[in-house]
Design a protein around this motif. Structure first.
Motif, mmCIF file in Angstrom:
data_model
loop_
_atom_site.group_PDB
_atom_site.id
_atom_site.type_symbol
_atom_site.label_atom_id
_atom_site.label_comp_id
_atom_site.label_asym_id
_atom_site.label_seq_id
_atom_site.Cartn_x
_atom_site.Cartn_y
_atom_site.Cartn_z
ATOM 1 N N MET A 130 54.218 10.929 90.832
ATOM 2 C CA MET A 130 54.235 9.488 90.992
ATOM 3 C C MET A 130 53.747 8.759 89.747
ATOM 4 N N THR A 131 53.160 9.464 88.808
ATOM 5 C CA THR A 131 52.756 8.808 87.578
ATOM 6 C C THR A 131 53.996 8.194 86.936
ATOM 7 N N GLY A 132 53.882 6.926 86.566
ATOM 8 C CA GLY A 132 55.021 6.211 85.986
ATOM 9 C C GLY A 132 55.811 5.408 87.000
ATOM 10 N N TYR A 133 55.638 5.685 88.299
ATOM 11 C CA TYR A 133 56.351 4.914 89.312
ATOM 12 C C TYR A 133 55.926 3.448 89.222
ATOM 13 N N HIS A 134 56.873 2.555 89.466
ATOM 14 C CA HIS A 134 56.583 1.133 89.468
ATOM 15 C C HIS A 134 55.887 0.751 90.765
ATOM 16 N N ILE A 135 55.027 -0.259 90.681
ATOM 17 C CA ILE A 135 54.306 -0.766 91.847
ATOM 18 C C ILE A 135 54.931 -2.088 92.247
ATOM 19 N N GLU A 136 55.361 -2.162 93.479
ATOM 20 C CA GLU A 136 55.974 -3.369 94.015
ATOM 21 C C GLU A 136 55.023 -3.984 95.035
ATOM 22 N N ALA A 137 54.521 -5.190 94.726
ATOM 23 C CA ALA A 137 53.687 -5.932 95.670
ATOM 24 C C ALA A 137 54.594 -6.565 96.715
ATOM 25 N N THR A 138 54.006 -7.276 97.651
ATOM 26 C CA THR A 138 54.818 -7.900 98.696
ATOM 27 C C THR A 138 55.751 -8.961 98.144
ATOM 28 N N ASP A 139 55.454 -9.451 96.919
ATOM 29 C CA ASP A 139 56.266 -10.516 96.340
ATOM 30 C C ASP A 139 56.702 -10.242 94.898
ATOM 31 N N GLY A 140 56.794 -8.965 94.538
ATOM 32 C CA GLY A 140 57.324 -8.650 93.211
ATOM 33 C C GLY A 140 56.616 -7.509 92.509
ATOM 34 N N ASP A 141 57.168 -7.132 91.368
ATOM 35 C CA ASP A 141 56.661 -6.015 90.574
ATOM 36 C C ASP A 141 55.352 -6.394 89.884
ATOM 37 N N VAL A 142 54.410 -5.415 89.800
ATOM 38 C CA VAL A 142 53.127 -5.696 89.153
ATOM 39 C C VAL A 142 52.758 -4.710 88.057
ATOM 40 N N GLY A 143 53.451 -3.611 87.939
ATOM 41 C CA GLY A 143 53.093 -2.629 86.924
ATOM 42 C C GLY A 143 53.547 -1.246 87.319
ATOM 43 N N HIS A 144 52.816 -0.242 86.823
ATOM 44 C CA HIS A 144 53.191 1.137 87.134
ATOM 45 C C HIS A 144 51.942 2.003 87.312
ATOM 46 N N VAL A 145 52.131 3.116 87.984
ATOM 47 C CA VAL A 145 51.043 4.065 88.209
ATOM 48 C C VAL A 145 50.761 4.775 86.895
ATOM 49 N N GLU A 146 49.530 4.646 86.434
ATOM 50 C CA GLU A 146 49.147 5.302 85.191
ATOM 51 C C GLU A 146 48.395 6.602 85.448
ATOM 52 N N ASP A 147 47.600 6.624 86.522
ATOM 53 C CA ASP A 147 46.744 7.779 86.778
ATOM 54 C C ASP A 147 46.245 7.713 88.215
ATOM 55 N N PHE A 148 45.476 8.709 88.588
ATOM 56 C CA PHE A 148 44.865 8.765 89.908
ATOM 57 C C PHE A 148 43.382 9.043 89.773
ATOM 58 N N ILE A 149 42.614 8.532 90.710
ATOM 59 C CA ILE A 149 41.190 8.844 90.773
ATOM 60 C C ILE A 149 40.989 9.687 92.015
ATOM 61 N N VAL A 150 40.432 10.873 91.815
ATOM 62 C CA VAL A 150 40.256 11.844 92.890
ATOM 63 C C VAL A 150 38.769 11.972 93.210
#
Length: 123
Positions: A1-21
């Motif tokens: 999922m790294t690199g996947y775009h993030i879609e808010a309820t009203d549009g695009d906001v960015g992309h997944v850069e990393d995860f915190i575990v």
């Protein structure tokens, strides 16, 4: 999922850069979202609990947050990740804190993916 775009309820906001575990439970606590194409230089955290769905076909993560909420979220810096920051983050989004709900248990990204398993063919 790294690199996947993030879609808010009203549009695009960015992309997944990393995860915190979580280093004790090995659960994914947050996605680090880079908003550089929308808000230059800002990174925010989004918890897997706030994911509505993932589209494997278009490499997109849909979250149940508005662009405005994400824009005004506490900025993420690796050296500021502590309980105080997490409380601000959850309070800002008006979301329950995972550490306060032992009955429900923390929801990891894997839970979201399992829930969607049967839906992949519909996209």
């Amino acid at each position: 999922m790294t690199g996947y775009h993030i879609e808010a309820t009203d549009g695009d906001v960015g992309h997944v850069e990393d995860f915190i575990v979580d280093d004790e439970t090995w659960e994914i606590r947050y996605m680090v979202v880079d908003t550089r194409n929308w808000l230059p230089g800002k990174k925010v955290l989004i918890a897997p609990r706030w994911i509505d769905r993932v589209s494997w076909e278009v490499s997109k993560v849909y979250v149940s947050l508005s662009r405005e909420a994400i824009k005004n979220a506490p900025e993420y810096h690796p050296d500021t990740l502590n309980r105080e920051y997490e409380e601000k983050l959850h309070d800002h989004y008006d979301r329950p804190k995972y550490w306060d709900s032992p009955v429900a248990g923390p929801k990891s990204a894997l839970d979201v993916f399992r829930r969607q398993g049967a839906d992949r063919s519909k996209e």
